[in-house]
Write an enzyme that holds these catalytic residues in place. Structure first.
Site, PDB file in Angstrom:
ATOM      1  CB  ALA A   1      -1.020   0.036   1.230  1.00  0.00           C
TER       2      ALA A   1
ATOM      3  CD  GLU B   1       1.075  -5.903   5.176  1.00  0.00           C
ATOM      4  OE1 GLU B   1       1.894  -7.122   5.258  1.00  0.00           O
ATOM      5  OE2 GLU B   1       0.339  -6.153   3.952  1.00  0.00           O
TER       6      GLU B   1
ATOM      7  N   GLY C   1       0.494  -5.028   0.676  1.00  0.00           N
ATOM      8  CA  GLY C   1      -0.756  -4.806  -0.339  1.00  0.00           C
ATOM      9  C   GLY C   1      -0.381  -5.679  -1.650  1.00  0.00           C
TER      10      GLY C   1
ATOM     11  CD  GLU D   1      -2.723  -7.562   1.877  1.00  0.00           C
ATOM     12  OE1 GLU D   1      -2.623  -6.373   1.705  1.00  0.00           O
ATOM     13  OE2 GLU D   1      -3.790  -7.897   3.155  1.00  0.00           O
TER      14      GLU D   1
HETATM   15  C1  3H9 Z   1       0.536  -2.245   3.206  1.00  0.00           C
HETATM   16  O1  3H9 Z   1       0.743  -2.838   2.236  1.00  0.00           O
HETATM   17  C2  3H9 Z   1      -1.027  -2.611   3.972  1.00  0.00           C
HETATM   18  C3  3H9 Z   1      -1.919  -3.372   3.258  1.00  0.00           C
HETATM   19  O2  3H9 Z   1      -1.813  -4.749   3.935  1.00  0.00           O
HETATM   20  C4  3H9 Z   1      -3.083  -3.238   3.510  1.00  0.00           C
HETATM   21  C5  3H9 Z   1      -3.888  -2.039   2.819  1.00  0.00           C
HETATM   22  C6  3H9 Z   1      -5.120  -1.930   2.785  1.00  0.00           C
HETATM   23  N1  3H9 Z   1       4.612   3.434   0.208  1.00  0.00           N
HETATM   24  O3  3H9 Z   1      13.390   1.527   0.697  1.00  0.00           O
HETATM   25  P1  3H9 Z   1      13.680   2.485  -0.373  1.00  0.00           P
HETATM   26  C7  3H9 Z   1       9.409   4.697  -1.012  1.00  0.00           C
HETATM   27  S1  3H9 Z   1       1.614  -1.686   4.352  1.00  0.00           S
HETATM   28  C8  3H9 Z   1       5.091   4.650  -0.164  1.00  0.00           C
HETATM   29  O4  3H9 Z   1      14.798   3.430  -0.511  1.00  0.00           O
HETATM   30  P2  3H9 Z   1      14.974   0.181  -1.663  1.00  0.00           P
HETATM   31  C9  3H9 Z   1      10.486   5.140   0.037  1.00  0.00           C
HETATM   32  O5  3H9 Z   1       9.933   5.946   1.108  1.00  0.00           O
HETATM   33  C10 3H9 Z   1       2.826  -1.613   3.199  1.00  0.00           C
HETATM   34  N2  3H9 Z   1       6.423   4.947  -0.519  1.00  0.00           N
HETATM   35  O6  3H9 Z   1      14.143   1.305  -1.618  1.00  0.00           O
HETATM   36  C11 3H9 Z   1      11.704   5.600  -0.982  1.00  0.00           C
HETATM   37  O7  3H9 Z   1      11.152   7.067  -1.165  1.00  0.00           O
HETATM   38  P3  3H9 Z   1      12.419   8.181  -1.399  1.00  0.00           P
HETATM   39  C12 3H9 Z   1       3.695  -2.957   3.156  1.00  0.00           C
HETATM   40  C13 3H9 Z   1       7.227   3.958  -0.422  1.00  0.00           C
HETATM   41  O8  3H9 Z   1      14.956  -0.326  -2.896  1.00  0.00           O
HETATM   42  C14 3H9 Z   1      11.539   4.760  -2.271  1.00  0.00           C
HETATM   43  O9  3H9 Z   1      10.255   4.560  -2.272  1.00  0.00           O
HETATM   44  N3  3H9 Z   1       4.950  -2.821   2.302  1.00  0.00           N
HETATM   45  C15 3H9 Z   1       6.963   2.396  -0.001  1.00  0.00           C
HETATM   46  O10 3H9 Z   1      15.957   0.129  -0.597  1.00  0.00           O
HETATM   47  C16 3H9 Z   1      12.513   3.606  -2.428  1.00  0.00           C
HETATM   48  O11 3H9 Z   1      12.516   2.909  -1.233  1.00  0.00           O
HETATM   49  C17 3H9 Z   1       5.905  -2.441   2.915  1.00  0.00           C
HETATM   50  O12 3H9 Z   1       6.114  -2.340   4.314  1.00  0.00           O
HETATM   51  C18 3H9 Z   1       5.480   2.379   0.310  1.00  0.00           C
HETATM   52  N4  3H9 Z   1       4.874   1.023   0.465  1.00  0.00           N
HETATM   53  O13 3H9 Z   1      13.559  -0.933  -0.963  1.00  0.00           O
HETATM   54  C19 3H9 Z   1       7.063  -2.209   2.059  1.00  0.00           C
HETATM   55  N5  3H9 Z   1       8.024   1.728  -0.254  1.00  0.00           N
HETATM   56  O14 3H9 Z   1      13.047   7.636  -2.476  1.00  0.00           O
HETATM   57  C20 3H9 Z   1       8.146  -0.879   2.361  1.00  0.00           C
HETATM   58  C21 3H9 Z   1       8.800   2.441  -0.481  1.00  0.00           C
HETATM   59  O15 3H9 Z   1      11.608   9.461  -1.645  1.00  0.00           O
HETATM   60  N6  3H9 Z   1       9.023  -0.705   1.575  1.00  0.00           N
HETATM   61  N7  3H9 Z   1       8.633   3.955  -0.667  1.00  0.00           N
HETATM   62  O16 3H9 Z   1      13.122   8.337  -0.150  1.00  0.00           O
HETATM   63  C22 3H9 Z   1      10.311  -1.526   1.625  1.00  0.00           C
HETATM   64  O17 3H9 Z   1      10.457  -2.512   2.286  1.00  0.00           O
HETATM   65  C23 3H9 Z   1      11.452  -0.944   0.513  1.00  0.00           C
HETATM   66  O18 3H9 Z   1      11.049   0.326   0.277  1.00  0.00           O
HETATM   67  C24 3H9 Z   1      11.659  -1.992  -0.591  1.00  0.00           C
HETATM   68  C25 3H9 Z   1      12.525  -1.173  -1.560  1.00  0.00           C
HETATM   69  C26 3H9 Z   1      12.181  -3.294  -0.467  1.00  0.00           C
HETATM   70  C27 3H9 Z   1      10.393  -2.001  -1.491  1.00  0.00           C
END
Ligand code: 3H9
Length: 698
Positions: A63, A125, A102, A105
């Site tokens: 999400a 999450e 998400g 999901e």
């Molecule tokens: C969810 O999904 C809830 C659902 O179950 C229910 C919904 C109803 N959103 O980490 P990075 C940005 S909860 C917005 O440096 P990497 C991050 O801030 C979510 N922004 O890259 C950064 O921005 P900036 C569950 C996001 O390659 C840029 O992307 N998902 C999100 O080292 C690059 O990120 C997670 O918890 C996001 N979801 O790692 C996954 N994700 O460049 C969370 C990233 O401006 N994300 N950004 O600073 C991660 O674990 C890592 O970002 C990922 C990439 C592994 C994806």
């Protein structure tokens, strides 16, 4: 149709591609785009199968976290998923990169899933203080069984494509996501395979329905280390609902749990921490486009505890290390400890059996500083005195290759002064690792007066490469973390003089969520170090000195502020210490009083926040969130409290400033007077967060 989601038709297969960099998060626009494209594909009579895939570096990574806490925009993710799962035409999710939260999901609502070999799939999450809120807790147990589902949902770590294939989470491993997905969809259509809807398939739940201990044992093992956290327990409850309730009711339970967590304080703090960590990697005051220097080999000076831990961090990331000592004996000891460490981890199953040999092969242990010549980054972890550091940097000037970044791992010394001992101060900076360096994630990157922007960028990017969390700080005694910690140390000692006991102070601090209190920490580090240094400087600390004079140096002597059973690390309150404190106070003519837990908490935390305000005013940290990152990843600050500066905002700066002023007077300690910045923010009714917002707007 949509800026971020595109629909193409290749004969009878529709390909829906999400393209919303950087991570294809499920923003309102992405949700709407997927909904519209899937609907069009369903309505298109020519289409017999549908592929959902992503452009860029990853499948949907979750999400859009930035939307949480704001008014929801339609369509909701649940509506998108319900449309997909009830599609009369098969939908194949074609995954690459990270299908997280998400994102996974969405894939679980498809009828089939394929993934590239290096893909990772997970529901992380809980790490944001949440539980999966779009059916993940109900569909994943049906896809892989409750035991693995609990592991992925309550633990939050993703699994790789091989494990996903084995568990039945994906059907096939493919070369390219789009082409592989399309080929798989053609196969499904040609073979007229039935639509596989996880919601209707309870077969993998049967064993846990018959014997719930499969589930409860897995939960118990995973929540053992979740002290203070709400999300892991709520997530486990939601998975339990998948076993106990029909799908729709389970979904309802999941939704309730998700909303409760999302609106709660813990998740707010954890989401803040997620962005704080990423923000910290952005260096203020460095020209845009500044490139990192290439780092192919690192030299580390000193194979002691620190040097060894740092070397392990690099080789764990596949970066070769030249580990340098002054003598064969020290080198042999250092190499031996690393070898043993790796073997112990392999024996526990933490790394593959062949990893110790492979990793040790990346370390070239040698004697003599003249061997630094082929390193692009040199990190010294030698004895912590200015004279020794200066001598080492002087020699580095002679032997290090031109352009090598020269880093000191000092925990408090002046890097500007160290830099003066070379002819290349532009290459000098601090990289302050925390002990044990192969475990702790923080690296304070100390920017000295003359540090070149590209040297700084190099240190930050290499720290990220070795899975550390970098925070850029300025030169001052103790930098950010230890400088703030010193304030806490001062108060904890004073509290003993007023009537508190070590175990009372520590209990308040651990109840707050820190892994250890100041006295247990002192026992772990060794009390003799501070004692010797006080003696050298002619300073007295009556209680700590009395302990050391009685041979109580901490854990290593089996007694310090606490006593320890042989071979045990658990701190036991010791009546002898109480007696020793009483005697010391009597000798000094001090009167004991009852010190409340509330006072202890305030005097442990508020002086640190006060110091944080000074650190911000001096520009030692660029953002309050950088200070929080230091505490979260270097000192075990509880993630659900966001970090000291975030927490201070939730307490209220006026309250904190007023209490500090009160204690300054009560305990006759001018160092507790509120810092000018804290007082100003408090008077204006502002927060530390307002500073960050203002500097972003500027
Ligand atoms: C969810 O999904 C809830 C659902 O179950 C229910 C919904 C109803 N959103 O980490 P990075 C940005 S909860 C917005 O440096 P990497 C991050 O801030 C979510 N922004 O890259 C950064 O921005 P900036 C569950 C996001 O390659 C840029 O992307 N998902 C999100 O080292 C690059 O990120 C997670 O918890 C996001 N979801 O790692 C996954 N994700 O460049 C969370 C990233 O401006 N994300 N950004 O600073 C991660 O674990 C890592 O970002 C990922 C990439 C592994 C994806």
């Amino acid at each position: 149709m949509s800026e971020v989601v595109k629909l193409e038709r290749h004969d009878n297969i529709a390909v829906v591609t999400v393209n919303s960099p950087p991570v294809n998060a499920l923003s309102a626009a992405v949700r709407a785009g997927i909904f519209d494209c899937i609907k069009s594909a369903i309505d298109d009579a020519q289409v017999q199968g549908i592929v959902l895939t992503c452009a860029g570096r990853t499948f949907i990574a979750g999400a859009d976290i930035t939307e949480f806490g704001k008014p929801p925009k339609p369509p909701g993710l649940a509506d998108v998923l319900s449309l997909m799962e009830s599609s009369p035409k098969p939908i194949v999710a074609a995954i690459h990169g990270t299908a997280l939260g998400g994102g996974l999901e969405v894939a679980l609502a498809c009828h089939y899933r394929v993934a590239t070999k290096d893909a990772k799939l997970g529901l992380p999450e809980v790490k944001l203080g949440l539980l999966p809120g779009a059916g993940g807790t109900q569909r994943l147990p049906r896809a892989v069984g409750p035991e693995l589902a609990v592991k992925m949902i309550v633990g939050g770590d993703p699994i790789g494509a091989d494990a996903a294939l084995k568990a039945g989470l994906i059907e096939e491993i493919v070369e390219g996501p789009a082409s592989g997905g399309e080929a798989f969809a053609r196969k499904v259509v040609a073979e007229k395979r039935p639509l596989r809807k996880l919601r209707d398939d309870d077969s993998k739940l049967a064993a846990a329905k018959a014997d719930r201990s499969i589930f409860t044992n897995a939960v118990a093992a995973l929540t053992k280390k979740s002290r203070g956290l709400e999300a892991p327990f709520a997530a486990a409850d939601a998975v339990g609902a998948a076993i106990d309730l029909p799908f729709e009711e389970g979904l309802k339970k999941e939704r309730e749990g998700f909303l409760k967590l999302m609106n709660g304080d813990q998740s707010k703090a954890q989401r803040y921490a997620f962005f704080a960590e990423r923000e910290a990697a952005k260096i203020s005051g460095v020209p845009d486009g500044t490139k990192s220097r290439n780092v192919a080999r690192v030299a580390i000076l000193g194979a002691g505890t620190m040097g060894g831990g740092i070397a392990m961090s690099f080789v764990n990331a596949g970066i070769p290390v030249t580990l340098i000592e002054t003598g064969e004996e020290q080198l042999k000891r250092g190499m031996g400890i690393m070898q043993k460490n790796y073997e112990a981890t392999a024996a526990r199953g933490g790394i593959p059996a062949d990893a110790p040999a492979k990793r040790m092969a990346l370390i070239n242990g040698v004697v003599g500083i003249e061997n630094v010549g082929d390193a692009d980054l040199v990190i010294e972890a030698v004895f912590e005195t200015m004279a020794v550091k200066k001598e080492v940097f002087g020699k580095l000037d002679q032997y290090a290759k031109p352009g090598a970044v020269l880093a000191s791992n000092t925990s408090y010394l002046n890097i500007d002064e160290i830099a003066q001992s070379t002819k290349r101060p532009q290459d000098v900076l601090g990289m302050h690792f925390f002990s044990p360096a192969n475990v702790m994630k923080l690296c304070e990157i100390v920017r000295a007066d003359k540090t070149a922007p590209d040297a700084l960028v190099t240190a930050v990017s290499i720290a990220r490469k070795i899975a550390k969390v970098p925070a850029v700080v300025g030169v001052c005694d103790g930098f950010v973390g230890n400088r703030m910690l010193a304030q806490r140390g001062k108060q904890s000692e004073k509290l003993l003089f007023e009537g508190a006991l070590p175990q009372q102070v520590d209990a308040v601090v651990t109840k707050f969520g820190m892994p250890m209190g100041p006295f247990a920490m002192g026992d772990l580090a060794g009390l003799d170090i501070g004692w010797r240094s006080r003696k050298d400087r002619g300073i007295k600390s009556e209680i700590a000195d009395a302990l050391c004079e009685a041979g109580r140096f901490g854990q290593k002597t089996g007694k310090g502020y606490y006593k320890y059973e042989p071979g045990s690390r658990s701190a036991l309150p010791d009546p002898e210490v109480e007696k020793l404190i009483d005697e010391t106070l009597a000798r000094l003519g001090r009167k004991k009083r009852v010190v409340s837990d509330d006072e202890i908490l305030e005097r442990m935390m508020y002086p640190m926040i006060n110091e944080g305000a000074k650190i911000l005013a001096e520009g030692i940290a660029a953002r309050p969130s950088d200070i929080d990152v230091v505490w979260l990843y270097g000192y075990g600050w509880p993630i659900y409290r966001g970090g000291p500066m975030f927490w201070a905002d939730t307490v209220g700066l006026k309250h904190i400033a007023d209490r500090l002023a009160f204690y300054a007077k009560e305990t006759n300690d001018p160092s507790l007077e509120p810092a000018p910045l804290l007082r100003k923010l408090a008077d204006e009714g502002k927060t530390f967060a307002s500073l960050a917002a203002a500097s972003k707007a500027a």
